[in-house]
Design a protein around this motif. Structure first.
Motif, PDB file in Angstrom:
ATOM      1  N   ALA A  17      42.719 -11.070   9.395  1.00  0.00           N
ATOM      2  CA  ALA A  17      43.012 -10.303  10.563  1.00  0.00           C
ATOM      3  C   ALA A  17      42.308  -8.932  10.681  1.00  0.00           C
ATOM      4  O   ALA A  17      41.690  -8.612  11.699  1.00  0.00           O
ATOM      5  N   VAL A  18      42.090  -8.160   9.655  1.00  0.00           N
ATOM      6  CA  VAL A  18      41.726  -6.941   9.533  1.00  0.00           C
ATOM      7  C   VAL A  18      40.171  -7.040   9.694  1.00  0.00           C
ATOM      8  O   VAL A  18      39.663  -6.223  10.427  1.00  0.00           O
ATOM      9  N   ASP A  19      39.601  -8.133   9.075  1.00  0.00           N
ATOM     10  CA  ASP A  19      38.166  -8.306   9.031  1.00  0.00           C
ATOM     11  C   ASP A  19      37.832  -8.702  10.553  1.00  0.00           C
ATOM     12  O   ASP A  19      36.604  -8.111  10.809  1.00  0.00           O
ATOM     13  N   ARG A  20      38.477  -9.560  11.102  1.00  0.00           N
ATOM     14  CA  ARG A  20      38.117  -9.858  12.371  1.00  0.00           C
ATOM     15  C   ARG A  20      38.302  -8.725  13.423  1.00  0.00           C
ATOM     16  O   ARG A  20      37.384  -8.616  14.341  1.00  0.00           O
ATOM     17  N   ALA A  21      39.391  -8.058  13.230  1.00  0.00           N
ATOM     18  CA  ALA A  21      39.434  -6.645  14.042  1.00  0.00           C
ATOM     19  C   ALA A  21      38.262  -5.591  14.060  1.00  0.00           C
ATOM     20  O   ALA A  21      37.708  -5.217  15.040  1.00  0.00           O
ATOM     21  N   LEU A  22      37.736  -5.524  12.625  1.00  0.00           N
ATOM     22  CA  LEU A  22      36.854  -4.668  12.221  1.00  0.00           C
ATOM     23  C   LEU A  22      35.165  -5.230  12.810  1.00  0.00           C
ATOM     24  O   LEU A  22      34.547  -4.478  13.484  1.00  0.00           O
ATOM     25  N   ASP A  23      35.090  -6.685  12.762  1.00  0.00           N
ATOM     26  CA  ASP A  23      33.893  -7.262  13.397  1.00  0.00           C
ATOM     27  C   ASP A  23      33.942  -7.189  14.822  1.00  0.00           C
ATOM     28  O   ASP A  23      32.836  -6.993  15.337  1.00  0.00           O
TER      29      ASP A  23
END
Length: 279
Positions: A17-23
């Motif tokens: 979820a953190v990776d997707r938010a960053l992306d």
């Protein structure tokens, strides 16, 4: 600069979820910490907790958790109510373990036996969960759209719950723009926004406002329709959101878009539109 983001998926692994938010370009993101459509869920592993916490620390993105769909804190049905309180307690604990500062919850539906009974059950549920959980996570009460039997569509409803709680130190409020507009609060003009925030301050207190759900709406003012629309494409409209996004009460808080993803616009597009209208 506004702090804006979207609701992201935890598919594959919670830390993704953190990776997707960053992306997506988020400053803040909202997620479910587990499958939102069931009562059962796996425990958090030490590995996932470590990964999630490390990514949050590295990116500096603000995480917000949201309660699953099934719990109903206002339900008069004993089995559903008991499972709802247990879910709220466990979700507070999960947030504490993950280091998530805010857990947003809907206040539920009383299913026709009256607002007073529904409100009393919500108060009892929150008191029980906060007493049972050792988490320091703040529980955030979200306003609703005014649909049939809903609890929390008016600021007076929320005030009644706050006044009944044993302890409000770990309680805050989420203001959803779609829900407020659907419940009859005008957000299209500077005057309407000032009046709405004035009522909020009188009934609840602006100091208790912690999170904004920034959503346009497919329903007209006072329709009671809880259907979100892309920022500026609904009945609040671009001018309404321009006024909202130049009001310091809103711009000082985390803004989470729960907007559609379709052929007209995606999450990045809604984040970009928010930043455009706020500039």
């Amino acid at each position: 600069m506004v702090k804006v983001g979207v609701h992201v998926s935890i598919a594959g692994s919670l830390d993704l979820a953190v990776d997707r938010a960053l992306d997506a370009g988020c400053d803040v993101f909202q997620m479910f910490s587990r499958n939102p459509r069931g009562w059962n869920y796996p425990p958090l592993s030490d590995e996932i907790v470590e990964l999630f916490r490390r990514k949050i620390k590295t990116t500096g993105i603000i995480p917000v958790d949201h309660m699953p769909y099934l719990p109903n804190l206002a339900s008069p049905k004993a089995e559903v109510y008991e499972k709802s309180v247990a879910t709220l307690t466990s979700e507070l604990d999960r947030c504490g373990t993950l280091g998530i500062p805010y857990l947003v919850t809907h206040l539920g539906h009383h299913l026709g036996d009256g607002m007073a009974g529904g409100r009393e059950r919500v108060i009892r549920a929150i008191d029980s969960a906060l007493a049972a959980s050792g988490s320091r996570t703040m529980l955030i009460l979200e306003n609703t759209a005014g649909e049939k039997n809903s609890v929390g569509s008016s600021f007076e409803h929320i005030r009644g719950i706050l006044e009944g709680l044993a302890d409000t130190k770990r309680i805050g409020v989420c203001f959803d723009t779609c829900h407020a507009f659907a419940a009859g609060y005008d957000l299209r003009t500077v005057e309407g926004i000032d009046d709405t925030l004035g009522q909020f301050d009188e009934q609840i207190g602006l100091k208790n406002l912690k999170v904004i759900h920034l959503n346009d709406t497919k329903g007209e003012k006072g329709s009671g329709l809880d259907r979100h629309e892309h920022i500026g494409m609904g009945f609040i409209g671009e001018e309404g959101f321009r006024h909202i996004l130049h009001n310091p009460v809103f711009t000082a808080l985390p803004l989470v878009c729960e907007t559609p993803v379709d052929d007209r616009r995606d999450d990045r597009g809604n984040i970009a539109k928010v930043r455009e209208l706020s500039s």
